[in-house]
Design a protein around this motif. Structure first.
Motif, PDB file in Angstrom:
ATOM      1  N   TYR A   3      47.804  39.068  45.900  1.00 57.57           N
ATOM      2  CA  TYR A   3      46.813  40.117  46.149  1.00 57.57           C
ATOM      3  C   TYR A   3      45.499  39.768  45.454  1.00 57.57           C
ATOM      4  N   LEU A   4      45.591  39.302  44.201  1.00 61.40           N
ATOM      5  CA  LEU A   4      44.392  38.965  43.449  1.00 61.40           C
ATOM      6  C   LEU A   4      43.615  37.841  44.126  1.00 61.40           C
ATOM      7  N   ALA A   5      44.304  36.785  44.524  1.00 60.29           N
ATOM      8  CA  ALA A   5      43.625  35.658  45.170  1.00 60.29           C
ATOM      9  C   ALA A   5      42.947  36.089  46.462  1.00 60.29           C
ATOM     10  N   ASN A   6      43.631  36.922  47.237  1.00 61.90           N
ATOM     11  CA  ASN A   6      43.072  37.360  48.511  1.00 61.90           C
ATOM     12  C   ASN A   6      41.841  38.242  48.317  1.00 61.90           C
ATOM     13  N   ILE A   7      41.888  39.158  47.364  1.00 63.89           N
ATOM     14  CA  ILE A   7      40.774  40.084  47.196  1.00 63.89           C
ATOM     15  C   ILE A   7      39.555  39.380  46.601  1.00 63.89           C
ATOM     16  N   ILE A   8      39.787  38.332  45.813  1.00 63.39           N
ATOM     17  CA  ILE A   8      38.652  37.549  45.314  1.00 63.39           C
ATOM     18  C   ILE A   8      37.976  36.815  46.466  1.00 63.39           C
ATOM     19  N   ARG A   9      38.775  36.310  47.404  1.00 65.65           N
ATOM     20  CA  ARG A   9      38.194  35.630  48.571  1.00 65.65           C
ATOM     21  C   ARG A   9      37.418  36.597  49.459  1.00 65.65           C
ATOM     22  N   THR A  10      37.935  37.790  49.662  1.00 65.19           N
ATOM     23  CA  THR A  10      37.360  38.697  50.652  1.00 65.19           C
ATOM     24  C   THR A  10      36.245  39.588  50.098  1.00 65.19           C
ATOM     25  N   GLU A  11      36.266  39.874  48.789  1.00 66.36           N
ATOM     26  CA  GLU A  11      35.311  40.843  48.245  1.00 66.36           C
ATOM     27  C   GLU A  11      34.285  40.248  47.291  1.00 66.36           C
ATOM     28  N   ASP A  12      34.474  39.007  46.859  1.00 61.86           N
ATOM     29  CA  ASP A  12      33.531  38.353  45.960  1.00 61.86           C
ATOM     30  C   ASP A  12      33.183  39.244  44.756  1.00 61.86           C
ATOM     31  N   PRO A  13      34.166  39.666  43.976  1.00 57.46           N
ATOM     32  CA  PRO A  13      33.894  40.567  42.846  1.00 57.46           C
ATOM     33  C   PRO A  13      33.133  39.867  41.726  1.00 57.46           C
ATOM     34  N   VAL A  14      32.395  40.671  40.942  1.00 57.87           N
ATOM     35  CA  VAL A  14      31.649  40.089  39.819  1.00 57.87           C
ATOM     36  C   VAL A  14      32.568  39.831  38.637  1.00 57.87           C
ATOM     37  N   PHE A  15      33.550  40.709  38.419  1.00 61.00           N
ATOM     38  CA  PHE A  15      34.522  40.435  37.372  1.00 61.00           C
ATOM     39  C   PHE A  15      35.798  41.226  37.620  1.00 61.00           C
ATOM     40  N   PHE A  16      36.857  40.761  36.959  1.00 59.20           N
ATOM     41  CA  PHE A  16      38.159  41.414  36.972  1.00 59.20           C
ATOM     42  C   PHE A  16      38.412  41.911  35.564  1.00 59.20           C
ATOM     43  N   TYR A  17      38.607  43.218  35.399  1.00 59.30           N
ATOM     44  CA  TYR A  17      38.883  43.799  34.097  1.00 59.30           C
ATOM     45  C   TYR A  17      40.388  44.005  33.944  1.00 59.30           C
ATOM     46  N   GLY A  18      40.949  43.439  32.871  1.00 57.45           N
ATOM     47  CA  GLY A  18      42.378  43.585  32.653  1.00 57.45           C
ATOM     48  C   GLY A  18      42.726  43.631  31.184  1.00 57.45           C
ATOM     49  N   ILE A  19      43.901  44.186  30.880  1.00 55.65           N
ATOM     50  CA  ILE A  19      44.425  44.271  29.507  1.00 55.65           C
ATOM     51  C   ILE A  19      45.778  43.566  29.507  1.00 55.65           C
ATOM     52  N   PRO A  20      45.811  42.253  29.250  1.00 59.18           N
ATOM     53  CA  PRO A  20      47.079  41.526  29.333  1.00 59.18           C
ATOM     54  C   PRO A  20      48.106  41.939  28.290  1.00 59.18           C
ATOM     55  N   ASN A  21      47.661  42.411  27.122  1.00 58.34           N
ATOM     56  CA  ASN A  21      48.584  42.749  26.037  1.00 58.34           C
ATOM     57  C   ASN A  21      48.745  44.257  25.916  1.00 58.34           C
ATOM     58  N   SER A  22      49.949  44.757  26.190  1.00 57.75           N
ATOM     59  CA  SER A  22      50.292  46.172  25.977  1.00 57.75           C
ATOM     60  C   SER A  22      49.282  47.082  26.658  1.00 57.75           C
ATOM     61  N   GLN A  23      49.206  46.956  27.950  1.00 56.47           N
ATOM     62  CA  GLN A  23      48.154  47.603  28.736  1.00 56.47           C
ATOM     63  C   GLN A  23      48.109  49.114  28.548  1.00 56.47           C
ATOM     64  N   ASN A  24      46.924  49.634  28.530  1.00 55.95           N
ATOM     65  CA  ASN A  24      46.678  51.071  28.546  1.00 55.95           C
ATOM     66  C   ASN A  24      46.281  51.441  29.972  1.00 55.95           C
ATOM     67  N   PRO A  25      47.125  52.242  30.694  1.00 55.07           N
ATOM     68  CA  PRO A  25      48.106  53.188  30.197  1.00 55.07           C
ATOM     69  C   PRO A  25      49.569  52.766  30.289  1.00 55.07           C
ATOM     70  N   SER A  26      49.900  51.682  30.949  1.00 57.79           N
ATOM     71  CA  SER A  26      51.305  51.432  31.290  1.00 57.79           C
ATOM     72  C   SER A  26      52.128  50.917  30.118  1.00 57.79           C
ATOM     73  N   GLY A  27      51.481  50.243  29.165  1.00 59.71           N
ATOM     74  CA  GLY A  27      52.214  49.602  28.084  1.00 59.71           C
ATOM     75  C   GLY A  27      52.748  48.228  28.439  1.00 59.71           C
ATOM     76  N   CYS A  28      52.530  47.772  29.665  1.00 59.65           N
ATOM     77  CA  CYS A  28      53.089  46.501  30.120  1.00 59.65           C
ATOM     78  C   CYS A  28      52.269  45.317  29.602  1.00 59.65           C
ATOM     79  N   THR A  29      52.933  44.168  29.477  1.00 53.51           N
ATOM     80  CA  THR A  29      52.310  42.932  28.997  1.00 53.51           C
ATOM     81  C   THR A  29      52.496  41.837  30.040  1.00 53.51           C
ATOM     82  N   TRP A  30      51.414  41.115  30.326  1.00 53.41           N
ATOM     83  CA  TRP A  30      51.493  40.013  31.283  1.00 53.41           C
ATOM     84  C   TRP A  30      52.362  38.897  30.712  1.00 53.41           C
ATOM     85  N   SER A  31      53.126  38.242  31.570  1.00 50.18           N
ATOM     86  CA  SER A  31      53.886  37.076  31.152  1.00 50.18           C
ATOM     87  C   SER A  31      52.935  35.899  30.921  1.00 50.18           C
TER      88      SER A  31
END
Length: 399
Positions: A161-189
């Motif tokens: 999904y990320l690769a496709n949306i970068i190709r189609t929408e040309d975003p300026v940046f992607f904001y993410g919280i890889p460590n203990s995300q707020n609000p979910s608490g999840c951590t990226w592998s």
């Protein structure tokens, strides 16, 4: 005539008309009601602040620096503090970061605002995790972007999904919280961090890597940031608010130097510089103490509270309620059955004396009605037990 007998007409900017209404005012209001146990906020536990250590550091600043600590300073921040931050990137993560790549800010919330200001024009696409951090959504909204939420899987943001949306929408940046995300608490592998870096590499899309919780892993082991794999495309923010004291209002942003130069100009126009006295107190505190051991102890304590809360969720709430399993940070997220709505849980919870955060404000696409964020860092274990008992009554009554 611009006014009437009833008073002037206040002509606010157009951005004030497009900002989403903030749920925080209502949240703070109800959380302040006497007797309410609040799992709704995002506060660290004040009882864990090193009051004596900060007091001694403050006295040392007055004794050793006197009036200089009360003077103006440079926009980029107190260099000894920036050097401490740079050294800790190496000692914690093995990353070679220069103090010249670091800008001090008034808590990492200011970095959100200024980064959006320098990178975003009205109508630009910004990618954000689904769900995403409410403070970022509110800060970015001032600049009239188009938000595109990126859904997760078990490892982190969905890479296809990320690769496709970068190709189609040309975003300026992607904001993410890889460590203990707020609000979910999840951590990226670790694998997903590398995949995100690979997807972004060769594009004009930057990554805003918010690392507010990166030092609060329950096992005390740091995770490598995406910045390690893609330093020229990653802005990475950090904060002393979660690990020393939020009242000092000191955070930082590490960014590629061209980005940092523009950021510095925007900050100078906004406030000239961050609080020098707080920066010097932090520098003295970090020099005099062993902050890493104190931070690891804080992480272990939050881990015990998180495990208590998840055990109570499984014991006391219906089997149809799911939850995330954080390995760090301050939050976890409940998933509700289709028969329940998060706003109804919130309202009935207040009647029972427990406040939760409905998921709706964390979604930019009208989602969140089946999710609830719970904070476990600000409540004692006794409060967690009492609050979960009250929340269980809410679920029983609604069932």
């Amino acid at each position: 005539m611009t006014g009437t007998n009833a008073g002037p007409v206040y002509r606010f900017s157009s951005c004030m008309h497009i900002l989403p209404p903030s749920f925080l005012d209502e949240l703070f209001r109800v959380s302040a009601v006497p007797g309410i146990i609040s799992f709704a906020g995002g506060l660290p536990d004040a009882s864990l602040f090193d009051l004596q250590g900060i007091r001694q550091a403050t006295e040392a600043v007055f004794d050793e620096h006197g009036r200089a600590a009360l003077q103006y300073t440079t926009t980029d921040g107190y260099r000894p503090l920036r050097e401490i931050i740079a050294r800790r990137y190496y000692t914690r993560l093995g990353l070679l970061v220069s103090a010249d790549e670091i800008q001090i800010v008034n808590g990492s919330q200011q970095a959100l605002d200024l980064m959006a200001k320098i990178l975003t024009s009205p109508g630009d696409s910004i990618l954000i995790e689904r769900p995403g951090y409410l403070g970022a959504i509110e800060a970015f909204s001032f600049y009239s972007p188009v938000f595109s939420p990126v859904p997760p899987d078990d490892e982190g943001p969905d890479p296809d999904y990320l690769a496709n949306i970068i190709r189609t929408e040309d975003p300026v940046f992607f904001y993410g919280i890889p460590n203990s995300q707020n609000p979910s608490g999840c951590t990226w592998s670790d694998m997903r961090r590398r995949e995100v870096a690979d997807i972004l590499s060769g594009t004009d899309c930057l990554l805003y890597e918010d690392d507010a919780f990166g030092e609060l892993f329950f096992d005390g082991k740091p995770r490598q940031p995406v910045m390690k794999h893609l330093p020229d495309q990653v802005m990475m923010s950090g904060s002393f608010s979660k690990v020393v004291a939020p009242g000092l209002r000191i955070g930082w942003i590490r960014a590629p130097r061209p980005v940092l130069a523009a950021f510095n100009r925007a900050k100078q126009a906004a406030d000239l510089h961050s609080n020098l006295f707080s920066q010097m107190v932090l520098t003295e505190y970090m020099t005099r103490n062993n902050p890493d051991e104190k931070i690891r102890a804080m992480g272990r304590e939050y881990g015990e509270r998180c495990r208590l809360m998840t055990d109570l969720i499984e014991d006391m709430l219906p089997d149809t309620v799911g939850h995330t399993n954080p390995v760090g940070g301050m939050f976890l997220m409940l998933t509700l059955p289709d028969s329940m709505h998060s706003m109804e849980i919130f309202e009935k919870g207040i009647q029972e004396g427990v406040a939760v955060m409905p998921g709706v404000p964390f979604y930019v696409d009208d989602g969140g009605c089946r999710t609830i964020r719970l904070n476990f860092s600000a409540s004692s274990k006794e409060q967690i037990e009492a609050g979960m008992s009250r929340l269980a009554r809410v679920f029983r009554d609604m069932a």
